[in-house]
Design a protein around this motif. Structure first.
Motif, PDB file in Angstrom:
ATOM      1  N   ALA A  66       0.830  -1.211   0.000  1.00 11.85           N
ATOM      2  CA  ALA A  66       0.000   0.000   0.000  1.00 11.85           C
ATOM      3  C   ALA A  66       0.860   1.255   0.000  1.00 11.85           C
ATOM      4  O   ALA A  66       1.899   1.328   0.659  1.00 11.85           O
ATOM      5  CB  ALA A  66      -0.927  -0.001   1.208  1.00 11.85           C
ATOM      6  N   GLY A  67       0.412   2.250  -0.744  1.00  8.78           N
ATOM      7  CA  GLY A  67       1.091   3.531  -0.784  1.00  8.78           C
ATOM      8  C   GLY A  67       0.490   4.515   0.206  1.00  8.78           C
ATOM      9  O   GLY A  67      -0.622   4.323   0.708  1.00  8.78           O
ATOM     10  N   ASN A  68       1.215   5.594   0.475  1.00 13.00           N
ATOM     11  CA  ASN A  68       0.729   6.606   1.410  1.00 13.00           C
ATOM     12  C   ASN A  68      -0.505   7.344   0.894  1.00 13.00           C
ATOM     13  O   ASN A  68      -1.194   8.008   1.671  1.00 13.00           O
ATOM     14  CB  ASN A  68       1.842   7.609   1.712  1.00 13.00           C
ATOM     15  CG  ASN A  68       3.012   6.982   2.450  1.00 13.00           C
ATOM     16  OD1 ASN A  68       2.843   6.011   3.188  1.00 13.00           O
ATOM     17  ND2 ASN A  68       4.208   7.524   2.240  1.00 13.00           N
ATOM     18  N   ASN A  69      -0.753   7.237  -0.398  1.00 13.06           N
ATOM     19  CA  ASN A  69      -1.889   7.940  -0.993  1.00 13.06           C
ATOM     20  C   ASN A  69      -3.119   7.049  -1.155  1.00 13.06           C
ATOM     21  O   ASN A  69      -4.035   7.382  -1.893  1.00 13.06           O
ATOM     22  CB  ASN A  69      -1.494   8.519  -2.357  1.00 13.06           C
ATOM     23  CG  ASN A  69      -1.079   7.434  -3.348  1.00 13.06           C
ATOM     24  OD1 ASN A  69      -0.940   6.257  -2.993  1.00 13.06           O
ATOM     25  ND2 ASN A  69      -0.862   7.836  -4.591  1.00 13.06           N
ATOM     26  N   GLY A 262       2.207  -0.801  -8.916  1.00 13.72           N
ATOM     27  CA  GLY A 262       1.395   0.258  -9.497  1.00 13.72           C
ATOM     28  C   GLY A 262       0.211  -0.249 -10.295  1.00 13.72           C
ATOM     29  O   GLY A 262      -0.611   0.553 -10.758  1.00 13.72           O
ATOM     30  N   THR A 263       0.101  -1.566 -10.481  1.00 13.49           N
ATOM     31  CA  THR A 263      -1.024  -2.136 -11.218  1.00 13.49           C
ATOM     32  C   THR A 263      -2.062  -2.764 -10.297  1.00 13.49           C
ATOM     33  O   THR A 263      -3.028  -3.350 -10.768  1.00 13.49           O
ATOM     34  CB  THR A 263      -0.545  -3.188 -12.238  1.00 13.49           C
ATOM     35  OG1 THR A 263       0.003  -4.313 -11.546  1.00 13.49           O
ATOM     36  CG2 THR A 263       0.505  -2.601 -13.173  1.00 13.49           C
ATOM     37  N   ARG A 264      -1.856  -2.685  -8.980  1.00 14.77           N
ATOM     38  CA  ARG A 264      -2.847  -3.176  -8.030  1.00 14.77           C
ATOM     39  C   ARG A 264      -4.136  -2.359  -8.129  1.00 14.77           C
ATOM     40  O   ARG A 264      -4.105  -1.194  -8.521  1.00 14.77           O
ATOM     41  CB  ARG A 264      -2.297  -3.073  -6.590  1.00 14.77           C
ATOM     42  CG  ARG A 264      -1.085  -3.920  -6.326  1.00 14.77           C
ATOM     43  CD  ARG A 264      -0.247  -3.437  -5.138  1.00 14.77           C
ATOM     44  NE  ARG A 264      -1.031  -2.910  -4.043  1.00 14.77           N
ATOM     45  CZ  ARG A 264      -1.142  -1.599  -3.762  1.00 14.77           C
ATOM     46  NH1 ARG A 264      -0.515  -0.686  -4.511  1.00 14.77           N
ATOM     47  NH2 ARG A 264      -1.845  -1.217  -2.743  1.00 14.77           N
ATOM     48  N   CYS A 265      -5.239  -2.953  -7.740  1.00 17.12           N
ATOM     49  CA  CYS A 265      -6.529  -2.259  -7.853  1.00 17.12           C
ATOM     50  C   CYS A 265      -6.584  -0.980  -7.013  1.00 17.12           C
ATOM     51  O   CYS A 265      -7.292  -0.038  -7.366  1.00 17.12           O
ATOM     52  CB  CYS A 265      -7.669  -3.179  -7.424  1.00 17.12           C
ATOM     53  SG  CYS A 265      -7.952  -4.590  -8.502  1.00 17.12           S
ATOM     54  N   GLU A 266      -5.851  -0.956  -5.894  1.00 15.27           N
ATOM     55  CA  GLU A 266      -5.915   0.208  -5.000  1.00 15.27           C
ATOM     56  C   GLU A 266      -4.945   1.319  -5.404  1.00 15.27           C
ATOM     57  O   GLU A 266      -5.019   2.426  -4.865  1.00 15.27           O
ATOM     58  CB  GLU A 266      -5.589  -0.209  -3.556  1.00 15.27           C
ATOM     59  CG  GLU A 266      -6.373  -1.410  -3.042  1.00 15.27           C
ATOM     60  CD  GLU A 266      -5.569  -2.696  -3.159  1.00 15.27           C
ATOM     61  OE1 GLU A 266      -4.992  -2.933  -4.239  1.00 15.27           O
ATOM     62  OE2 GLU A 266      -5.516  -3.462  -2.185  1.00 15.27           O
ATOM     63  N   ALA A 267      -4.013   1.038  -6.300  1.00 21.05           N
ATOM     64  CA  ALA A 267      -2.958   2.003  -6.629  1.00 21.05           C
ATOM     65  C   ALA A 267      -3.529   3.271  -7.243  1.00 21.05           C
ATOM     66  O   ALA A 267      -4.405   3.223  -8.110  1.00 21.05           O
ATOM     67  CB  ALA A 267      -1.945   1.373  -7.573  1.00 21.05           C
TER      68      ALA A 267
END
Length: 318
Positions: A66-69, A262-267
């Protein structure tokens, strides 16, 4: 057409699928004929937790990537139909040929005349008609949606009060993840070059639909990789979905340049709306009338308003 099926694609290497699909595009891809059935995928509405977090393994939406955004938030989406695939060069060409880039009806007043066609349009139109259109700004994507709404109304394909627009990012994520809250559009299995175009494996966009192993269970195509897709939301204030201002807008889905995460659904990613990049495209959403508008239409007409068929279903680099 076998290369667009899971069984057919499994027998043909990616490079062979690309070559065959591009030859089909130049000859006339039957999937892209205007009015052909199957262009829309109906999806139920839902309340779900959007986003991801990596701090608490026991909490909802945990993802170590998971990213911070991607801060989780509870959200509700209404039923809608989403285009099966990103808007292609051949489809965008109809907008250009119809004078859409010069028609003030489709544009925000201060953007009219700023873009006559997407970046590197001549090359796209000649060589890659069944690729997702790229190099189109967020403003161009919105103008295309306004034009397509009116075109479909003239053809009697959508009702008054319905419209075609860019998806909100919560709608996009719900379509990609589904009720099971998948990590990737196809499920939780790792991203591979057989499922999507990512990580510079091909080093350019590819024809739509040639990765059937990466489709969602509802059969949405290319929701991961190939091109980032514009959404209506402002990137830093996603609750804002109006067309005013020049704040960065949300991108979803990753692209041929993206790393796996970066291709994950949440990205999420973000880009200024006037930027036009070779790994950014868009897909469109068919939106029903709002509940209030639906009540108004029902009062004005003796014909009940249509309802959707039910079906269960770069600010930061990724």
């Amino acid at each position: 057409m076998a290369i667009f099926t899971p069984a057919g694609a499994a027998r043909v290497p990616v490079k062979g699928r690309i070559a065959a699909a591009e030859a089909l595009g130049k000859a006339g891809d039957p999937r892209l004929v205007e009015g052909v059935e199957g262009l829309w995928v109906p999806l139920d509405g839902a309340t779900f937790t959007l986003g991801a977090q990596r701090e608490n393994r026991e909490a909802a939406n945990y993802d170590p990537d998971a990213g911070n955004n991607e801060t989780p938030r509870r959200i509700t989406v209404a039923p809608f139909r989403l285009a099966r695939r990103p808007v292609t060069v051949a489809e965008f060409a109809r907008f250009i040929d119809d004078g859409g880039c010069r028609d003030r009806r489709w544009w925000r007043e201060d953007r009219l005349g700023e873009e006559e066609s997407p970046k590197e349009w001549d090359e796209q139109a000649y060589y890659f008609p069944n690729h997702p259109v790229t190099g189109a700004s967020w403003f161009e994507a919105n103008a295309y949606c306004a034009w397509l709404t009116e075109r479909r109304r003239r053809l009697g394909e959508i009702d008054a009060g319905e419209r075609i627009r860019l998806p909100r990012e919560e709608e996009w994520e719900w379509a990609a993840r589904g009720a099971g809250l998948r990590c990737y559009p196809w499920g939780d299995q790792e991203a591979t070059e057989g499922r999507l175009n990512f990580g510079r494996e091909v080093a350019r966009p590819t024809p739509v639909g040639i990765y059937p192993g990466g489709h969602t269970p509802e059969d949405l195509e290319d929701m991961a990789g190939n091109v980032w897709e514009w959404c209506v939301n402002e990137y830093r204030a996603p609750e804002r979905t109006g067309t005013e201002g020049n704040a960065p807008r949300v991108l979803r889905g990753g692209s041929w340049l993206s790393h796996r995460r970066g291709t994950r659904c949440e990205a999420r990613n973000g880009l200024f709306p006037f930027n036009r990049l070779g790994d950014v495209g868009f897909r469109v959403l068919w939106s029903p009338p709002s509940p209030r508008r639906r009540e108004t239409l029902a009062t004005e007409s003796s014909v009940p308003p249509s309802s959707l068929p039910r079906r269960v279903g770069r600010v930061s680099a990724a």
